[in-house]
Design an enzyme around this catalytic site. Structure first.
Site, PDB file in Angstrom:
ATOM      1  N   HIS A 238      74.328  47.272  57.725  1.00 19.80           N
ATOM      2  CA  HIS A 238      73.198  47.013  56.835  1.00 19.80           C
ATOM      3  C   HIS A 238      72.453  48.299  56.461  1.00 19.80           C
ATOM      4  CE1 HIS A 238      73.027  42.485  58.069  1.00 19.80           C
ATOM      5  NE2 HIS A 238      74.003  42.766  57.235  1.00 19.80           N
TER       6      HIS A 238
ATOM      7  N   CYS B   5      70.151  58.531  46.374  1.00 26.36           N
ATOM      8  CA  CYS B   5      69.566  58.891  45.088  1.00 26.36           C
ATOM      9  C   CYS B   5      69.991  57.866  44.035  1.00 26.36           C
ATOM     10  CB  CYS B   5      70.016  60.293  44.693  1.00 26.36           C
ATOM     11  SG  CYS B   5      69.447  60.758  43.043  1.00 26.36           S
TER      12      CYS B   5
ATOM     13  N   SER C 259      73.148  35.393  67.482  1.00 22.93           N
ATOM     14  CA  SER C 259      73.809  34.127  67.719  1.00 22.93           C
ATOM     15  C   SER C 259      75.244  34.200  67.213  1.00 22.93           C
ATOM     16  CB  SER C 259      73.061  33.023  66.977  1.00 22.93           C
ATOM     17  OG  SER C 259      73.911  31.927  66.778  1.00 22.93           O
TER      18      SER C 259
ATOM     19  N   ASN D 127      73.272  37.118  74.738  1.00 25.62           N
ATOM     20  CA  ASN D 127      72.137  36.755  73.895  1.00 25.62           C
ATOM     21  C   ASN D 127      71.022  36.169  74.761  1.00 25.62           C
ATOM     22  OD1 ASN D 127      70.892  36.741  71.413  1.00 25.62           O
ATOM     23  ND2 ASN D 127      71.850  34.862  70.687  1.00 25.62           N
TER      24      ASN D 127
ATOM     25  N   GLN E 296      74.103  45.476  62.946  1.00 19.92           N
ATOM     26  CA  GLN E 296      73.382  44.927  61.799  1.00 19.92           C
ATOM     27  C   GLN E 296      71.973  45.507  61.728  1.00 19.92           C
ATOM     28  OE1 GLN E 296      74.033  40.468  61.411  1.00 19.92           O
ATOM     29  NE2 GLN E 296      74.789  40.818  63.470  1.00 19.92           N
TER      30      GLN E 296
ATOM     31  N   CYS F 136      69.371  41.325  76.765  1.00 16.78           N
ATOM     32  CA  CYS F 136      70.616  42.101  76.805  1.00 16.78           C
ATOM     33  C   CYS F 136      70.428  43.468  77.451  1.00 16.78           C
ATOM     34  CB  CYS F 136      71.241  42.212  75.418  1.00 16.78           C
ATOM     35  SG  CYS F 136      70.199  43.036  74.220  1.00 16.78           S
TER      36      CYS F 136
ATOM     37  N   ARG G  83      57.689  50.916  58.142  1.00 21.13           N
ATOM     38  CA  ARG G  83      58.699  50.333  59.032  1.00 21.13           C
ATOM     39  C   ARG G  83      59.619  51.419  59.564  1.00 21.13           C
ATOM     40  NH1 ARG G  83      61.827  45.794  56.173  1.00 21.13           N
ATOM     41  NH2 ARG G  83      62.421  45.246  58.290  1.00 21.13           N
TER      42      ARG G  83
ATOM     43  N   GLY H 285      73.041  40.312  71.170  1.00 22.57           N
ATOM     44  CA  GLY H 285      71.744  40.143  70.524  1.00 22.57           C
ATOM     45  C   GLY H 285      71.770  39.416  69.195  1.00 22.57           C
TER      46      GLY H 285
ATOM     47  N   CYS I 139      65.258  63.198  45.130  1.00 20.44           N
ATOM     48  CA  CYS I 139      66.473  63.932  45.474  1.00 20.44           C
ATOM     49  C   CYS I 139      66.180  65.428  45.435  1.00 20.44           C
ATOM     50  CB  CYS I 139      67.539  63.544  44.446  1.00 20.44           C
ATOM     51  SG  CYS I 139      69.188  64.103  44.806  1.00 20.44           S
TER      52      CYS I 139
HETATM   53 ZN   LIG Z   1      70.234  62.929  43.037  1.00 21.48          ZN
END
Ligand SMILES: [Zn+2]
Length: 296
Positions: free
Chosen positions: A145, A153, A242, A266, A116, A284, A72, A240, A191
């Site tokens: 988000h 880490c 509701s 929207n 978001q 939009c 993704r 974008g 890390c």
């Molecule tokens: Zn770390």
């Protein structure tokens, strides 16, 4: 009074606003080809979110969660900011601001963008701007988000933003792996990077990295800052998403209670829109640049 869809009236309102906040949802990135969770081709149709997007899921099976997130992340990387992202980014240009929103207070410019979306396309849209305004504009983007491009880490909590791919060699072709394939933790992102050489310093401790996105059961980021900023907002632009669902519904209520105005951009109608002062329906990436007066 039903919401207005008159561009001139909206532009007058924008021009007299002293503090503008933009709240963006999934619809902002739709034209960039980022699949929403539940829409057509939505990712949750083929995956159970509770199995993949909780801290517990990651603790139990980090390989599976990374195999879900990494492809993704790659799709977000392949996507390009669209005209709506670019129009919002253009608000960081002093010449544009002087034209469309000349009343903004210095500490409110450019408008705060609360997104978001974790695709970071709003940040990437800033790359088209001159370096001297880019940095200040990036500080005005709050990814509530989190971001697909930030890792945290699980040991030292260090966060890092990176647009490199893959994050570890084992994830190079994660989408093509067999369902039951388990990548050992030592081969997942760690890390200090894949070349980690035994240091235990902060940010290079060798600990397992997780995507720094907000999972189910976790608190969205920047909430204190957002609440503070909303207090003085006199124009909230919702793009974008509701205006009925959270957080947009709560943000709009706060702004309206304090006498501010709400503008919604929207794709379609949703109940709750009738309380907005302005409503612009349609994609939009078309409506927003037009209404802002920033068409490239
Ligand atoms: Zn770390």
């Amino acid at each position: 009074m039903p919401p207005s869809s008159d561009i001139e009236t909206f532009q007058k309102s924008l021009a007299s606003s002293t503090k503008v906040i933009i709240l963006a949802g999934a619809g902002l990135s739709a034209a960039s080809g980022i699949a929403t969770y539940r829409g057509e081709g939505g990712l949750w149709l083929t995956n159970n979110p509770l199995e993949l997007s909780t801290p517990e899921a990651f603790e139990k099976d980090p390989s599976r969660v990374w195999r879900f997130y990494h492809p993704r992340r790659d799709r977000c990387l392949q996507a390009e900011p669209n005209a709506a992202h670019h129009a919002i980014a253009a608000l960081a240009l002093p010449t544009t601001l002087a034209r469309v929103a000349p009343s903004l207070k210095p500490d409110s410019a450019p408008p705060l963008l609360i997104t978001q979306n974790f695709d970071s396309l709003s940040l990437r849209a800033l790359e088209a701007l001159p370096p001297d305004v880019r940095e200040a504009a990036a500080e005005r983007v709050l990814e509530m988000h989190g971001s697909a491009f930030v890792t945290r880490c699980t040991s030292c909590q260090a966060t890092r933003r990176s647009y490199e791919t893959p994050l570890s060699p084992a994830l190079a072709d994660a989408a093509a792996l067999e369902d039951d394939c388990v990548i050992p933790v030592s081969e997942l992102p760690r890390c200090g990077g894949p070349q980690w050489a035994g240091s235990n310093r902060y940010g290079r401790c060798g600990g397992l990295l997780r995507p720094d996105v907000v999972w189910f059961g976790e608190i969205p980021k920047h909430m204190g800052e957002i609440a503070r900023q909303l207090n003085w907002c006199d124009l909230l632009i919702v793009v974008g998403t509701s205006s009925l669902v959270q957080p947009a519904a709560g943000f709009a209520k706060t702004v309206k209670t304090r006498g501010g105005k709400v503008a919604v951009f929207n794709l379609g109608r949703s109940s709750g829109d009738e309380d907005a002062d302005f409503l612009f329906l349609g994609p939009c990436e078309e409506t927003l640049p037009r209404a802002l007066g920033i068409e490239s």
